[in-house]
Design an enzyme around this catalytic site. Structure first.
Site, PDB file in Angstrom:
ATOM      1  N   PRO A 238      15.029 -99.614  80.525  1.00  0.00           N
ATOM      2  CA  PRO A 238      15.453 -98.608  81.509  1.00  0.00           C
ATOM      3  C   PRO A 238      14.298 -98.276  82.453  1.00  0.00           C
ATOM      4  O   PRO A 238      13.425 -97.475  82.131  1.00  0.00           O
ATOM      5  CB  PRO A 238      15.843 -97.414  80.639  1.00  0.00           C
ATOM      6  N   ASP A 409       8.882 -98.409  81.861  1.00  0.00           N
ATOM      7  CA  ASP A 409       9.913 -98.506  80.828  1.00  0.00           C
ATOM      8  C   ASP A 409      10.059 -97.130  80.175  1.00  0.00           C
ATOM      9  O   ASP A 409       9.146 -96.673  79.461  1.00  0.00           O
ATOM     10  CB  ASP A 409       9.506 -99.566  79.795  1.00  0.00           C
ATOM     11  N   HIS A 410      11.187 -96.491  80.387  1.00  0.00           N
ATOM     12  CA  HIS A 410      11.378 -95.116  79.910  1.00  0.00           C
ATOM     13  C   HIS A 410      11.466 -95.049  78.380  1.00  0.00           C
ATOM     14  O   HIS A 410      11.343 -93.962  77.799  1.00  0.00           O
ATOM     15  CB  HIS A 410      12.644 -94.511  80.539  1.00  0.00           C
ATOM     16  N   ARG A 411      11.673 -96.163  77.723  1.00  0.00           N
ATOM     17  CA  ARG A 411      11.716 -96.136  76.262  1.00  0.00           C
ATOM     18  C   ARG A 411      10.354 -95.804  75.667  1.00  0.00           C
ATOM     19  O   ARG A 411      10.263 -95.136  74.636  1.00  0.00           O
ATOM     20  CB  ARG A 411      12.187 -97.498  75.722  1.00  0.00           C
TER      21      ARG A 411
END
Length: 437
Positions: A238, A409-411
């Site tokens: 994401p 990367d939002h993770r």
């Protein structure tokens, strides 16, 4: 002791590699670390090295062949070893006619993981979903039956089921002539109706009638895999994006001073890479890679640099970039970029790091957003340094401004943390003497 040298796994998800060129000849004596072949991987064309001293007894794979990871590509023997011992390995792997009468081959030491069949225990029936690499046809040694790696690959490419093929090699091993016989029977008029269907050829996904006269330029293996990895990144990671304008007049002045007193020419990109590396050292949460089991915080600060080569985009990695002096950093980046353009990077120079720096400023691009190189956490996109009006103490002045955009990367990294990280990079670029400390 005679041993196989097998195709190494050159990246974490590699299943095969294309052997482009041999750099050695049969009978040549080698020392550990000597490059033996050039292979094409999912990222670049690289040289692979031998790990032990020895003599090249037999080359098993011709150039231009795609070899599964773990399959033998040559036989290496000791300098004082009788050729007969090494020849047993050649017969075992090559499927020659002499193999049918070859004696059982004792266990030998292998330089890398040998084909799994060599030490596989006998089974009374194949397991569901197991590969067709072991058959049960009149074994000579308590049911232990084998398939040569070359035959296994040929069968896979031809869509031939080996479970019904009787091996005539040593210990009932299925060799090349067994495969060729079975293939001929399958394609003959009397072949059973259950013969495997021919492979399906991909049809164009576009309407070619709309593009009369268009010429098809086939994708290289590297281009296909880069496309697959980037598509995977956009689909699975994401992405979110942060942007920052940076005034770089002081940075350009520092660069001018450095270049006037040094034999190594420092580029703006070198200074950006250095700023990113120092920021990563201060933000260990960003210096990490994502995995389903958790985020791995990296022990060193390694920064990848995007380089456009003739074949595809590659991202060689500068190791311990935070600890390198600017001159050493610049020299390293120039060397990596030069060898990338010649497709001469080593595989270990193409893996690692949590961040990539991609700079299109030299092409006049003001700003852009880049796609994260998995499994990294972010990629920093750098635009051109351009003269623009800026506000200084409520007055409009002309300054040099560079646009930064970071894809994250939002993770693994949250928005506030990414904002602080990008802010620190901007601080270092606007007060650049911190890069020298």
């Amino acid at each position: 002791m005679a041993k196989y040298f097998t195709m190494p796994g050159l990246s974490a998800d590699a299943e095969e590699a294309l052997l482009e060129e041999w750099l050695i000849t049969e009978g040549e004596e080698l020392s550990a670390g000597h490059p033996i072949a050039t292979v094409e991987t999912d990222k670049a064309v690289v040289d692979i090295d031998i790990n032990d001293d020895g003599i090249v007894h037999k080359i098993l794979v011709e150039p231009g062949v795609s070899v599964p990871v773990g399959d033998p590509i040559l036989v290496l023997r000791g300098a004082d070893e009788a050729p007969e011992e090494a020849e047993k390995l050649v017969l075992l792997a090559g499927g020659s006619n002499a193999e049918a009468s070859a004696p059982a081959v004792p266990d030998v030491e292998h330089e890398a993981a040998p084909p799994a069949e060599l030490h596989a225990p006998a089974k009374s029936a194949p397991e569901p979903g197991a590969p067709d690499s072991v058959v049960h046809a009149a074994p000579a040694r308590e049911g232990r039956l084998f398939v040569t790696p070359i035959v296994r690959r040929l069968a896979r490419e031809a869509g031939l089921d080996l479970s019904s093929v009787t091996g005539t090699g040593a210990n009932g091993r299925i060799i090349r002539r067994d495969f060729e016989k079975a293939l001929a029977e399958r394609t003959s008029p009397t072949a059973p109706a259950t013969a495997a269907e021919p492979p399906v050829v991909d049809s164009p996904a576009i309407d070619l009638a709309a593009y009369p006269g268009a010429e098809l330029v086939e994708h290289s293996k590297i281009r296909r895999i880069v496309a697959r990895r980037l598509q995977q990144s956009k689909r699975e990671a994401p992405h979110f994006y942060l942007r920052r304008s940076v005034q770089v007049d002081d940075l350009l002045a520092l660069r001018t001073k450095l270049n006037s007193s040094s034999t190594v020419r420092i580029s703006v990109n070198d200074l950006v890479v250095k700023a990113a590396a120092k920021a990563l050292a201060e933000f260990p949460e960003v210096n990490s890679v994502w995995d389903d089991a958790g985020s791995y915080r990296l022990a060193t600060v390694d920064v990848a640099v995007a380089v456009a080569s003739d074949r595809a985009l590659v991202t060689p990695v500068v190791r311990r970039a935070d600890n390198l002096a600017l001159s050493a950093l610049s020299t390293t980046i120039k060397d990596l970029a030069s060898r990338a353009s010649e497709n001469r990077l080593k595989q270990d120079e193409l893996v690692g790091g949590a961040l990539t720096v991609s700079n299109l400023g030299m092409f006049g691009i003001e700003s852009f957003d880049a796609i994260i190189n998995p499994p990294q956490s972010a990629i920093l996109a750098v635009g051109a340094a351009l003269k623009k009006p800026i506000v200084v103490d409520d007055r409009i002045e002309i300054g040099t401004v560079m646009e930064l955009s970071i894809s994250v990367d939002h993770r693994s990294v949250d928005g506030a943390l990414a904002a602080q990280f990008l802010g620190r990079i901007a601080e270092l670029l606007e007060a650049p003497f911190g890069l020298l400390i």
